[in-house]
Design a protein around this motif. Structure first.
Motif, PDB file in Angstrom:
ATOM      1  N   CYS A 122      34.102 -37.630 -57.907  1.00  0.00           N
ATOM      2  CA  CYS A 122      33.832 -36.983 -56.624  1.00  0.00           C
ATOM      3  C   CYS A 122      32.340 -36.724 -56.407  1.00  0.00           C
ATOM      4  N   VAL A 123      31.623 -36.394 -57.471  1.00  0.00           N
ATOM      5  CA  VAL A 123      30.171 -36.226 -57.362  1.00  0.00           C
ATOM      6  C   VAL A 123      29.519 -37.567 -57.053  1.00  0.00           C
ATOM      7  N   ASN A 124      29.928 -38.624 -57.756  1.00  0.00           N
ATOM      8  CA  ASN A 124      29.355 -39.949 -57.512  1.00  0.00           C
ATOM      9  C   ASN A 124      29.593 -40.420 -56.084  1.00  0.00           C
ATOM     10  N   VAL A 125      30.814 -40.224 -55.584  1.00  0.00           N
ATOM     11  CA  VAL A 125      31.124 -40.648 -54.211  1.00  0.00           C
ATOM     12  C   VAL A 125      30.291 -39.848 -53.209  1.00  0.00           C
ATOM     13  N   ALA A 126      30.163 -38.540 -53.431  1.00  0.00           N
ATOM     14  CA  ALA A 126      29.394 -37.699 -52.515  1.00  0.00           C
ATOM     15  C   ALA A 126      27.937 -38.148 -52.442  1.00  0.00           C
TER      16      ALA A 126
END
Length: 271
Positions: A26-30
């Motif tokens: 989720c951090v990478n996608v954000a």
């Protein structure tokens, strides 16, 4: 285009380099959505109270991701350990199991559900422990979900009614197995299905039409987070104009950039 992610944050610990990098699906996608032109990106997660959590937050601030609704819990950050194989592929070799994300889960309150309405899409992953909250989220906003390598149909059917964009890791499937799996997903009526396949072209399915990614020859430094980056690039383009081929190209370029730096999006720190 505005995107929010809810869920996991970790630091990927590269044993061969004695460095860790901020990450988690989720951090990478954000972060990669912001890098791909999303005008506003939010993140809600559970941060620990240690140095790695501070490093993740500093990187997200630098990248312009708003995480003010995130929680903080006393404990440690997820720290998956990453080793190199003889072929220079990165593989996970364990990590602590008493992290804050193992110990706690997010329950969204009304103020946060109202906050979601200002975004176009919410991305969640199977590592987010958000299954029980998906019905709430789907009432307010379209949901993108990364199933990773979870392909058991019982699990998929339990949350499929709340998911519009479904992503899977299918690198281990043969061509015949891939086609069979795609057929098994037809009854779930996802708007988009995306299947990454390691070094093979990713496959996307929309309205029973199958599209294959065009891969280019690039110099690969590190594949960590490439699939997350592909998702981010795809979503930021697709939600703007619903052109699947343009979205696939945007996702491909995004993944290429990620493959040319260490970590999911850089920011090394010494272990």
């Amino acid at each position: 285009m505005k995107l929010i992610t809810i869920g996991d944050n970790v630091v990927d610990c590269y044993l061969d380099r004695n460095e860790y990098f901020p990450g988690g699906n989720c951090v990478n996608v954000a972060v990669n959505a912001k890098r791909n032109g999303a005008s506003s990106v939010g993140y809600i997660g559970i941060f620990a109270t240690d140095g790695p959590a501070d490093h993740i937050k500093a990187a997200m601030r630098e990248e312009g991701v708003d995480f003010h609704f995130s929680r903080e819990a006393i404990g440690i950050t997820g720290q998956p350990k990453v080793a190199l194989t003889e072929d220079n592929d990165r593989v996970f070799v364990g990590g602590p199991k008493d992290t804050v994300q193992h110990r706690f889960k997010i329950q969204l309150i009304q103020e946060e559900l109202e906050y979601l309405k200002q975004f176009d899409i919410c991305h969640v992953s199977c590592y987010s422990s958000m299954e029980s909250e998906l019905a709430k989220i789907a009432k307010e906003i379209k949901v993108s979900y990364d199933f990773s390598n979870r392909k058991d149909l019982e699990y998929i059917s339990s949350i499929a009614p709340f998911v519009s964009y479904a992503f899977f890791s299918a690198a281990e499937l043969s061509e015949a197995e891939l086609n069979e799996f795609i057929e098994s997903l037809a009854s779930f009526n996802f708007d988009i299905i995306g299947l990454t396949r390691g070094g093979e072209p990713a496959v996307f399915v929309h309205n029973q039409n199958i599209y294959k990614q065009t891969l280019r020859s690039i110099e690969v430094v590190d594949t960590m987070g490439a699939g997350d980056s592909l998702i981010a690039g795809f979503l930021t383009e697709y939600v703007k104009n619903y052109d699947i081929e343009k979205a696939m190209e945007k996702g491909t370029v995004s993944a290429e950039k990620t493959c040319q730096e260490y970590g999911g999006f850089g920011y090394p720190a010494k272990m």
